[in-house]
Write a protein that holds these residues in place. Structure first.
Motif, mmCIF file in Angstrom:
data_model
loop_
_atom_site.group_PDB
_atom_site.id
_atom_site.type_symbol
_atom_site.label_atom_id
_atom_site.label_comp_id
_atom_site.label_asym_id
_atom_site.label_seq_id
_atom_site.Cartn_x
_atom_site.Cartn_y
_atom_site.Cartn_z
ATOM 1 N N LEU A 35 7.881 33.434 54.985
ATOM 2 C CA LEU A 35 8.454 32.169 54.053
ATOM 3 C C LEU A 35 8.723 31.240 54.632
ATOM 4 C CD1 LEU A 35 9.517 33.674 51.006
ATOM 5 C CD2 LEU A 35 7.067 33.541 51.221
ATOM 6 N N VAL A 36 7.969 30.297 54.319
ATOM 7 C CA VAL A 36 8.399 28.669 55.410
ATOM 8 C C VAL A 36 9.508 27.271 53.935
ATOM 9 C CG1 VAL A 36 8.416 26.568 56.790
ATOM 10 C CG2 VAL A 36 7.842 29.090 57.123
ATOM 11 N N GLU A 37 10.226 26.548 53.451
ATOM 12 C CA GLU A 37 10.615 25.688 52.959
ATOM 13 C C GLU A 37 10.431 24.843 53.444
ATOM 14 O OE1 GLU A 37 13.316 29.320 51.361
ATOM 15 O OE2 GLU A 37 12.207 28.893 53.352
ATOM 16 N N SER A 38 9.925 23.992 52.182
ATOM 17 C CA SER A 38 10.098 22.399 52.954
ATOM 18 C C SER A 38 10.307 21.257 52.034
ATOM 19 C CB SER A 38 8.843 22.195 53.700
ATOM 20 O OG SER A 38 7.578 22.122 52.489
ATOM 21 N N GLY A 39 10.054 19.859 51.500
ATOM 22 C CA GLY A 39 10.765 19.723 50.817
ATOM 23 C C GLY A 39 12.087 18.398 50.804
ATOM 24 N N GLY A 40 13.152 19.312 51.447
ATOM 25 C CA GLY A 40 14.527 19.281 50.976
ATOM 26 C C GLY A 40 14.627 17.651 51.450
ATOM 27 N N GLY A 41 15.728 17.398 51.742
ATOM 28 C CA GLY A 41 16.082 16.028 51.859
ATOM 29 C C GLY A 41 17.254 15.511 51.140
ATOM 30 N N MET A 42 17.472 14.246 51.505
ATOM 31 C CA MET A 42 18.703 13.321 50.573
ATOM 32 C C MET A 42 17.538 12.283 49.179
ATOM 33 S SD MET A 42 22.135 11.746 52.065
ATOM 34 C CE MET A 42 23.163 10.834 51.545
ATOM 35 N N VAL A 43 19.158 12.138 48.492
ATOM 36 C CA VAL A 43 18.461 12.198 47.118
ATOM 37 C C VAL A 43 19.318 11.049 46.621
ATOM 38 C CG1 VAL A 43 17.947 13.282 45.937
ATOM 39 C CG2 VAL A 43 17.243 11.454 45.667
ATOM 40 N N GLN A 44 19.364 10.232 46.109
ATOM 41 C CA GLN A 44 20.565 10.482 44.512
ATOM 42 C C GLN A 44 20.661 10.644 43.420
ATOM 43 O OE1 GLN A 44 20.432 5.608 44.028
ATOM 44 N NE2 GLN A 44 21.345 5.282 46.083
ATOM 45 N N ALA A 45 21.821 10.833 43.228
ATOM 46 C CA ALA A 45 21.691 11.428 41.387
ATOM 47 C C ALA A 45 20.598 10.856 40.594
ATOM 48 C CB ALA A 45 23.140 10.851 40.906
ATOM 49 N N GLY A 46 20.388 11.685 40.177
ATOM 50 C CA GLY A 46 18.717 10.852 38.946
ATOM 51 C C GLY A 46 17.687 11.535 39.438
ATOM 52 N N GLY A 47 17.786 11.234 40.742
ATOM 53 C CA GLY A 47 16.344 11.260 41.286
ATOM 54 C C GLY A 47 15.679 12.762 41.329
ATOM 55 N N SER A 48 14.529 12.638 42.301
ATOM 56 C CA SER A 48 13.485 13.952 41.806
ATOM 57 C C SER A 48 13.357 14.396 43.088
ATOM 58 C CB SER A 48 12.591 13.641 41.277
ATOM 59 O OG SER A 48 12.889 13.562 39.998
ATOM 60 N N LEU A 49 12.974 15.552 44.295
ATOM 61 C CA LEU A 49 12.759 16.232 44.922
ATOM 62 C C LEU A 49 11.821 17.241 44.507
ATOM 63 C CD1 LEU A 49 15.454 17.127 47.579
ATOM 64 C CD2 LEU A 49 13.466 14.742 48.027
#
Length: 124
Positions: free
Chosen positions: A4-18
């Motif tokens: 398994l390989v995860e992706s899509g993480g990152g930094m976002v402001q509160a209230g945002g989406s990923l």
């Protein structure tokens, strides 16, 4: 074991989406789960989905904000994360269960394959 390989993480402001993705090598018909681990804390259950995608389960802390889904044709599981909070900051791991059971599991030991994790950071 399924790789398994995860992706899509990152930094976002509160209230945002990923949206996180978990790509599996080859076909998988396993029940799948997402877990997370914040610094200094134990790994905790986030969400799980039945092998056919028709049953889901969520931790109370993410219910109504996160959605787990899967596309078996693409061998991929997703975690849509909306209205993110700083408390959601963690490394997120996807996992494949060892066995298909009647109910999806919240217990990490019942998952036999794990991804490397993807970092999610939510700023206030």
């Amino acid at each position: 074991q399924v790789q398994l390989v995860e992706s899509g993480g990152g930094m976002v402001q509160a209230g945002g989406s990923l949206r996180l993705s978990c790509a599996a090598s080859g076909r998988t018909f396993s029940n799948m789960g997402w877990f997370r681990q914040a610094p200094g804390k134990e790994r905790e259950f986030v969400a799980a989905i039945y092998w056919n995608g028709r049953t889901t389960d969520y931790a109370d802390s993410v219910e109504g904000r996160f959605t787990i889904s899967r596309d078996n044709a693409k061998n991929t599981v997703y975690l849509q994360m909306n209205n993110l909070k700083p408390e959601d900051t963690a490394i997120y791991y996807c996992a494949a269960a060892r066995q298909i059971t009647i109910r999806t599991s919240r217990i990490s030991d019942e998952y036999g394959s794990w991804g490397q994790g993807t970092q999610v950071t939510v700023s206030s």
